[in-house]
Design an enzyme around this catalytic site. Structure first.
Site, short mmCIF file in Angstrom:
data_model
loop_
_atom_site.label_atom_id
_atom_site.label_comp_id
_atom_site.label_asym_id
_atom_site.label_seq_id
_atom_site.Cartn_x
_atom_site.Cartn_y
_atom_site.Cartn_z
N SER A 62 12.66 -5.16 -10.62
CA SER A 62 12.49 -3.73 -10.87
C SER A 62 13.46 -2.90 -10.03
O SER A 62 13.82 -3.28 -8.92
CB SER A 62 11.07 -3.29 -10.54
OG SER A 62 10.97 -1.88 -10.70
N LYS A 99 5.07 -7.91 -12.71
CA LYS A 99 6.09 -6.91 -13.10
C LYS A 99 5.56 -6.05 -14.25
O LYS A 99 5.78 -4.84 -14.30
CB LYS A 99 7.39 -7.62 -13.50
CG LYS A 99 8.45 -6.70 -14.14
CD LYS A 99 8.88 -5.59 -13.20
CE LYS A 99 10.12 -4.82 -13.57
NZ LYS A 99 10.35 -4.40 -14.91
N HIS A 127 3.18 -3.61 -12.82
CA HIS A 127 4.01 -2.61 -12.12
C HIS A 127 4.45 -1.53 -13.11
O HIS A 127 4.32 -0.33 -12.86
CB HIS A 127 5.22 -3.28 -11.47
CG HIS A 127 6.32 -2.33 -11.09
ND1 HIS A 127 7.18 -1.77 -12.03
CD2 HIS A 127 6.70 -1.81 -9.90
CE1 HIS A 127 8.02 -0.94 -11.41
NE2 HIS A 127 7.75 -0.96 -10.13
N ASN A 128 4.95 -1.95 -14.24
CA ASN A 128 5.42 -0.99 -15.24
C ASN A 128 4.28 -0.15 -15.80
O ASN A 128 4.45 1.03 -16.06
CB ASN A 128 6.15 -1.71 -16.38
CG ASN A 128 7.54 -2.16 -15.96
OD1 ASN A 128 7.78 -2.45 -14.79
ND2 ASN A 128 8.45 -2.23 -16.90
N GLU A 138 3.52 2.40 -13.39
CA GLU A 138 4.64 3.37 -13.47
C GLU A 138 4.38 4.38 -14.61
O GLU A 138 4.56 5.59 -14.43
CB GLU A 138 5.92 2.57 -13.70
CG GLU A 138 7.18 3.36 -13.95
CD GLU A 138 8.34 2.40 -14.30
OE1 GLU A 138 8.52 1.40 -13.60
OE2 GLU A 138 9.04 2.68 -15.28
P1 NDP Z 1 20.63 -5.94 -22.37
O1 NDP Z 1 19.16 -6.10 -22.41
O2 NDP Z 1 21.26 -4.84 -23.11
O3 NDP Z 1 21.30 -7.34 -22.82
C1 NDP Z 1 22.68 -7.50 -22.96
C2 NDP Z 1 23.11 -8.86 -22.50
O4 NDP Z 1 22.42 -9.87 -23.26
C3 NDP Z 1 24.58 -9.08 -22.71
O5 NDP Z 1 25.08 -9.81 -21.62
C4 NDP Z 1 24.60 -9.89 -24.00
O6 NDP Z 1 25.75 -10.66 -24.16
C5 NDP Z 1 23.41 -10.76 -23.78
N1 NDP Z 1 22.93 -11.38 -25.00
C6 NDP Z 1 22.32 -10.77 -26.04
N2 NDP Z 1 22.02 -11.67 -26.99
C7 NDP Z 1 22.44 -12.87 -26.54
C8 NDP Z 1 22.40 -14.20 -27.06
N3 NDP Z 1 21.81 -14.45 -28.24
N4 NDP Z 1 22.93 -15.17 -26.33
C9 NDP Z 1 23.51 -14.93 -25.14
N5 NDP Z 1 23.56 -13.71 -24.58
C10 NDP Z 1 23.03 -12.69 -25.28
O7 NDP Z 1 21.13 -5.88 -20.84
P2 NDP Z 1 20.53 -5.16 -19.54
O8 NDP Z 1 21.50 -5.43 -18.47
O9 NDP Z 1 20.13 -3.75 -19.82
O10 NDP Z 1 19.18 -5.93 -19.25
C11 NDP Z 1 19.15 -7.34 -19.03
C12 NDP Z 1 17.70 -7.77 -18.84
O11 NDP Z 1 17.16 -7.12 -17.71
C13 NDP Z 1 16.78 -7.42 -20.01
O12 NDP Z 1 15.84 -8.44 -20.19
C14 NDP Z 1 16.09 -6.16 -19.56
O13 NDP Z 1 14.83 -5.98 -20.16
C15 NDP Z 1 15.95 -6.45 -18.07
N6 NDP Z 1 15.80 -5.29 -17.23
C16 NDP Z 1 16.53 -4.16 -17.45
C17 NDP Z 1 16.39 -3.05 -16.64
C18 NDP Z 1 17.21 -1.84 -16.89
O14 NDP Z 1 17.01 -0.84 -16.18
N7 NDP Z 1 18.13 -1.87 -17.84
C19 NDP Z 1 15.48 -3.06 -15.49
C20 NDP Z 1 14.83 -4.29 -15.29
C21 NDP Z 1 14.98 -5.35 -16.15
P3 NDP Z 1 27.02 -10.09 -25.01
O15 NDP Z 1 27.79 -9.26 -24.03
O16 NDP Z 1 27.72 -11.30 -25.44
O17 NDP Z 1 26.45 -9.27 -26.13
#
Ligand code: NDP
Length: 479
Positions: free
Chosen positions: A128, A182, A185-186, A189
């Protein structure tokens, strides 16, 4: 093999986490992303990080020292399953796969079980703090086996936020425990945000103060017992002026709140566990209600109270709202911790509730002074049945309850929705009631379904022959 840790998925969270890892003494970080352009971009933008770029899962595995440790930060759901499978194909027994995404905890339980059969460790870790937390220090809630924690613990401790000298990470429990915590937590939130929004709405509509003036009130509150990240950012949002119109930004933003599902998971899980998380539920439903413009447009014609809402003593009202907010917040946290306690019992996790409150003191969205009081409460009584009964909280509720009632009454009379304030007060009155009308509900259940009841004056289970001569018989317990 030159890296001691790897990151798969280099969108905003993954790249920030990779940079955080790389910035810590002794870490060399291998990076991999499905589309290689992102790997190259991160490498080019941050030469100081000393990343080991890799272009395939095989290369990624080969670049990692054993036991290999990789943190996955990709889209939750099917993408996470795909990446786990790809890593399982190239990793060996004893290696560790960490899912740092926002997985639903039953998925984590399932994945842990499947991966464990290969001899590889799987750890679902809730992270988080958004982008900034990932870069500078998040609050981390890892599940998984004790064996994996030996390797992972020092790495996660090195990148977590620090609160009062302690890293905001603890081994929460086995398999899905980290993602469960987690999730809650959300949920908390959601409740915290909704309560703050209700406080703002009541003050604005009750006193006519401008968003900037209310920002000052929140900034003031942030110096007291309500001190928290969410109160702090609320003041920032309220102070913001829209560049295009010159209006407060909060008046320009469409009044529909989105959600990514973790609040709903918290409520669904609570329903299944039989835990009343009414504050979290109301907060989740308030977002849903806001997001139906077609219904709201039709309902907008329905009548409200005839009288204008006018507060006589502005300062006294604002203080009442502050006390009501604090009291409702205590209820929301008490309900959230109740859900964690119930989840731990259901899934056989040994969760230290005091340790959870401590790791939420830094890095995460609900970070607050208040969490120290929760830690104190569980230190004094680890098996505390309801957080709100701990002396500090019971005292705050007793100080605030009169104000809380006045605010809920004012909201109802003024026709201002305050679902989280009022449901929290009802919870408080319900949980402290000596006797509840549940007796009548049980009587009704016995009437139409022969569901039986217990008596206050003797042991046993009873049923009244409602459709017969209405005498009472001893019955099998079918509660
Ligand atoms: P996203 O959730 O937008 O995911 C994008 C990433 O996933 C890219 O690296 C993409 O690769 C990859 N991806 C998608 N599909 C596939 C696949 N089939 N195979 C391999 N790779 C794949 O990214 P975030 O950084 O926003 O979040 C990452 C994780 O963290 C998520 O689970 C999210 O819920 C969690 N999270 C996010 C927070 C936030 O504030 N954003 C906070 C806490 C947790 P490519 O570049 O090749 O498309």
């Amino acid at each position: 093999a030159s890296a001691n840790i790897g990151v798969v998925g280099l969108a905003v969270m993954g790249s920030n986490l990779a940079r955080n890892l790389a910035s810590r003494e002794g870490n060399t970080v291998a990076i991999f992303n499905r589309s290689h352009a992102k790997t190259e971009a991160l490498l080019a933008e941050h030469p100081e990080a000393g990343f080991v770029p890799t272009a395939s899962y095989a290369e990624f595995a080969a670049s990692l020292q054993k036991p290999r440790t990789a943190i996955i930060m990709v889209k939750a759901g099917v993408p996470t399953d795909a990446v786990i499978q790809s890593l399982v194909d190239v990793f060996e027994p004893g290696d560790i796969i960490v899912d740092g995404g926002n997985a639903y905890f039953p998925d984590t339980i399932r994945r842990e079980k499947a991966v464990r059969e290969t001899g590889i460790n799987f750890v679902g870790a809730g992270i988080s703090g958004g982008e900034e937390g990932a870069l500078l220090g998040p609050s981390i809630m890892p599940g998984g086996s004790d064996e994996s924690w030996v390797t992972l613990g020092p790495i996660l401790r090195s990148i977590a936020a620090i609160a009062e000298g302690e890293p905001c990470v603890t081994h929460v429990g086995h398999d899905g425990a980290g993602h469960f915590v987690k999730m809650v937590h959300n949920g908390i939130e959601y409740a915290d945000m909704q309560l703050i929004a209700e406080a703002y709405d009541l003050i604005r509509r009750g006193t006519g103060k401008t968003p900037a003036e209310i920002a000052d009130i929140f900034a003031e509150w942030n110096r007291g017992e309500l001190e928290s990240y969410l109160i702090e950012i609320t003041a920032e949002v309220l102070r913001q002026i829209d560049a295009e119109t010159g209006q407060p930004l909060v008046d320009i933003i469409v009044d529909q709140a989105g959600a990514k599902g973790t609040g709903a998971w918290t409520v669904q899980t609570a329903l299944a566990l039989g835990v009343p998380v009414s504050g979290i539920a109301e907060a989740t439903f308030a977002r849903s209600l806001s997001s139906h413009p077609e219904q709201r447009a039709v309902a907008a014609g329905l009548p409200g109270p005839e009288d204008e809402f006018e507060v006589e003593d502005t300062d006294a009202f604002i203080e009442d709202v502050r006390l009501a907010l604090f009291a409702s917040k205590i209820v929301a946290y008490s309900q959230g911790f109740d859900e964690i306690r119930a989840g731990a019992a259901e899934y056989d996790w040994q969760i230290d509730l005091g340790a959870i409150s401590k790791i939420w003191r830094g890095g995460c969205i609900i970070r607050a002074q208040f969490l120290n009081r929760i830690a104190d409460a569980y230190a004094a009584e680890p098996e505390l049945p309801a957080l709100l009964t701990a002396p500090y909280f019971a005292d705050a509720l007793s100080r605030g309850q009169a104000a809380w009632r006045r605010v809920v009454i004012a909201a109802a009379q003024a026709g201002i929705p305050a679902p989280a304030f009022s449901s929290s007060l009802s919870y408080y009155d319900g949980i402290r009631a000596e006797r509840l009308p549940a007796a009548l509900v049980q009587g009704q259940r016995d009437f139409f379904g022969a569901h039986t009841y217990k008596r206050i004056d003797k042991e046993g289970t009873f049923h009244t022959l409602w459709s017969g001569d209405r005498t009472e018989i001893e019955a099998e317990d079918t509660h």
